[in-house]
Design a protein around this motif. Structure first.
Motif, short mmCIF file in Angstrom:
data_model
loop_
_atom_site.label_atom_id
_atom_site.label_comp_id
_atom_site.label_asym_id
_atom_site.label_seq_id
_atom_site.Cartn_x
_atom_site.Cartn_y
_atom_site.Cartn_z
N MET A 119 -5.82 7.36 13.31
CA MET A 119 -5.49 6.41 12.21
C MET A 119 -6.15 7.38 10.98
SD MET A 119 -6.82 2.71 11.10
CE MET A 119 -6.41 1.87 12.52
N ASP A 120 -5.06 7.85 10.26
CA ASP A 120 -5.49 8.53 9.08
C ASP A 120 -4.79 7.83 7.77
OD1 ASP A 120 -2.67 9.12 9.41
OD2 ASP A 120 -2.76 11.19 9.62
N GLY A 125 -4.49 1.60 -2.81
CA GLY A 125 -3.58 2.17 -3.53
C GLY A 125 -2.09 1.61 -3.28
N ASN A 126 -2.04 0.49 -2.49
CA ASN A 126 -0.68 -0.22 -2.30
C ASN A 126 -0.83 -1.63 -2.84
OD1 ASN A 126 0.38 1.98 -1.00
ND2 ASN A 126 0.66 1.26 1.07
N GLN A 147 -12.69 6.69 -3.05
CA GLN A 147 -11.63 6.65 -1.99
C GLN A 147 -10.80 8.12 -2.14
OE1 GLN A 147 -8.25 4.41 -2.83
NE2 GLN A 147 -7.18 5.19 -1.15
N THR A 148 -10.84 8.88 -1.07
CA THR A 148 -10.04 10.29 -1.41
C THR A 148 -8.44 9.81 -1.13
OG1 THR A 148 -10.42 10.78 0.95
CG2 THR A 148 -12.10 11.55 -0.62
N ALA A 196 -1.01 11.40 3.01
CA ALA A 196 -1.14 9.70 3.41
C ALA A 196 -0.72 8.91 2.62
CB ALA A 196 -2.75 9.49 3.42
N ASN A 197 -0.51 9.10 1.21
CA ASN A 197 -0.11 8.11 0.21
C ASN A 197 0.54 8.96 -0.91
OD1 ASN A 197 0.75 6.20 -1.72
ND2 ASN A 197 -1.06 4.84 -0.90
N PRO A 198 1.85 9.36 -0.71
CA PRO A 198 2.43 10.41 -1.79
C PRO A 198 2.61 9.98 -3.10
CG PRO A 198 4.02 9.89 0.11
CD PRO A 198 2.74 9.26 0.40
#
Length: 608
Positions: A366-367, A436-437, A515-516, A521-523
């Motif tokens: 889980m990344d 971030g979503n 939070q990195t 992971a989240n373009p």
């Protein structure tokens, strides 16, 4: 093989679904019921998981529940005989166990007309926690540790994870619990709601640990690395403490005795001012937890000589302590998944059954945390069309920007100008953190941004901090510790030379719960932060959860409603931007960017 995992009849009820050992979907029930920490049977989360996976209920092979009613029966019996607790307490425990036996009936009624043909499996609570931590980690071998309140008569467990097996070597049993210690003292400080421990954690940096002598009378460390509680200060083991776990926000009765008031003074009542004494007690509570936590971890490292740690349980949400593990223990690598608390037990239960049934090698890491519902741009378009009159009445405009780079440029510029942005993108995050979503974003450089968010939008206590989302490649330039923290589970010191540049995300002690963010992971979120960096020279944005004293928003309708009833400046739904008419987006980004990057931010947050 298809397996449903459930956390049922407990706080943060949840469901997930895995197919051949790979996670397909996961969500907490609170997001659908709109009741924080909702406890009960997670029927709505189950429906979502089945729909997301494109699977009918009849196709599910196993349903795994993160409870095992028969766990530690001998210990339970011996405890009753030795302590003779209130008969009402015994009745309450059996009542809760009976709920678990209803799972099969509940499954049969999840979807009208559908039938459930699979097998129900019960997985011991802490085994589910250990599995949820290690089996999705990147490590081939690790010490796995679970610390929480209670589950199946234990509060803490540990063992070694190797490939697809976990050997549990030890437990701390009821009634001794670091989770109960923290929760009881949280109640004492006047924060009675389930999950309020994070308020004590946020208050602690403002104080000094002046009450450690008192704390060490409450929690006693043992030579074997474990701990016990001085039970004179607690009620949970002898009296009936009321628990409400079904169809509601969880409620827990008073856990402490009058002896705690004799030790520390009168309980802070609701509405009482938070005094410096309360603040110092908060700091002492956190320091005592860390002392016991690191005592355990140091003992386990000395025993196993393994540098990898996989951590779960409700106490694994203590990001302040987590950020100190690499400094206070020899562990070098620490993995904590995004739903480390009880919600994540659903995943642990499902994976436990998968590896027991298949004996396959581990192949899922889980990344990222994006396992919840997602919505298309066309869905947002229809929503805005339906609500056109409401938007006009509230003097709002909307537009669509299909080009993602232009979208990110405009929103990054708006943030740099002090605008507060609701950011709704992709699939909802699994776990309590907005990553971030489902986020509200602001400018970390502005000293008044924290006050703006707390007073006008979040409507919460002023001492609670906000988090920085930072480009992964820039961590070493801004933080004193270099690490990957994708799920916002660690607090690190911000470099002293950088603290004045980002006051809105720098806590009073100079730390930040980072939070990195990676492109992989989240373009889209990475691109937004990159655009903000190019405008301002600061590679991070302020990030807090998209909500207002409610569960994090799940659907675009909830995001729009939250935007309209608060004083957010902009809402971004996919490629759609909704603005209040007094807010103007400057399209001439390239001309403005150099000026903004060089601008100084004064103490009131205005450009100068």
């Amino acid at each position: 093989m298809i397996i449903l995992g459930l956390n049922a009849y407990h706080g943060d009820s949840s469901a997930c679904i895995i197919k051949d050992g790979v996670l397909i979907a996961a969500a907490e029930e609170e997001r659908f019921r709109r009741i924080k920490h909702w406890a009960g049977f997670p029927s709505e989360a189950i429906k979502y998981c089945l729909e997301e996976a494109g699977i009918r209920l009849e196709q599910v092979d196993f349903t795994a529940v993160n409870r095992y009613p028969r766990a530690s029966l001998w210990r339970r019996a011996m405890f009753v005989l030795s302590n003779r607790p209130n008969i009402a307490l015994i009745f309450e425990k059996f009542k809760n166990l009976r709920k678990i036996s209803k799972i099969e009936d509940e499954m049969a009624n999840v979807i009208p007309g559908a039938s459930y043909k699979g097998k129900i499996c019960f997985v011991e609570h802490h085994k589910a926690h250990l599995v949820s931590a290690f089996f999705v980690s990147p490590y081939e071998q690790a010490v796995s540790v679970s610390v929480d309140g209670f589950g199946d008569f234990a509060s803490t467990s540990w063992g070694i994870g190797k490939n697809n097996k976990i050997d549990i070597d030890g437990r701390v049993f009821f009634p001794h619990s670091l989770g109960i210690f923290y929760q009881a003292l949280t109640q004492y400080l006047g924060f009675p709601n389930y999950g309020d421990e994070y308020k004590v954690m946020g208050l602690a940096p403002y104080g000094k640990p002046h009450y450690m002598d008192e704390m060490r009378k409450i929690v006693r460390l043992k030579d074997d690395g474990t701990f016990d509680l001085n039970l004179d200060f607690f009620r949970h083991h002898i009296d009936k403490v009321s628990y409400e776990w079904e169809g509601c926000s969880p409620e827990v009765g008073t856990l402490y005795t009058s002896a705690l008031e004799t030790l520390l003074g009168p309980v802070r009542q609701k509405g009482d001012t938070i005094s410096q004494k309360h603040i110092d007690i908060a700091r002492s509570i956190q320091a005592m937890y860390e002392e016991a936590f690191f005592h355990l971890l140091n003992s386990l490292h000395a025993k196993y000589k393994i540098d990898n740690l996989a951590l779960a349980g409700g106490c694994a949400m203590n990001s302040v302590a987590n950020g100190k593990i690499s400094r206070q223990t020899p562990f070098k690598n620490i993995y904590i998944q995004s739903a480390a608390g009880d919600a994540g037990g659903a995943l642990g239960a499902a994976l436990s059954v998968w590896y027991e049934e298949s004996d396959a090698d581990r192949h899922f890491i889980m990344d990222h945390a994006n396992w919840g519902p997602g919505y298309s741009n066309s869905y947002s378009s229809m929503l805005l069309e339906v609500n056109e009159k409401k938007l006009m009445n509230q003097h709002c405009d909307s537009k669509e920007i299909p080009d993602t780079k232009q979208l990110c440029q405009e929103i990054a510029l708006a943030i740099s100008e002090g605008k507060v942005v609701g950011w709704f993108q992709g699939r909802m995050e699994w776990g309590p953190r907005a990553l971030g979503n489902r986020s509200i974003l602001g400018d970390p450089r502005r000293a008044n941004m924290k006050e703006i968010l707390n007073v006008k939008i979040k409507r919460r206590e002023s001492f609670r901090p906000f988090a920085p989302s930072i480009l992964r490649e820039k961590v070493s330039e801004w933080f004193e510790i270099e690490d990957e923290v994708p799920f916002m589970m660690k607090v690190f010191p911000i470099k002293e030379s950088k603290r004045k540049e980002v006051p809105a995300v720098t806590h009073v002690d100079g730390s930040g719960r980072l939070q990195t963010v990676t492109k992989e992971a989240n373009p889209l979120y990475h691109q937004l932060i990159q655009e903000f960096y190019e405008i301002t020279g600061v590679p991070m944005v302020l990030n807090t959860s998209f909500n207002e004293n409610e569960p994090v928003v799940c659907k675009p309708e909830e995001a729009l409603d939250c935007f309209l009833r608060t004083k957010m400046d902009l809402l971004v739904l996919g490629n759609h931007i909704i603005t209040r008419q007094k807010v103007s987006l400057n399209r001439d980004i390239r001309k403005r960017a150099p000026k903004l990057r060089d601008a100084k931010i004064d103490k009131t947050g205005s450009d100068s």
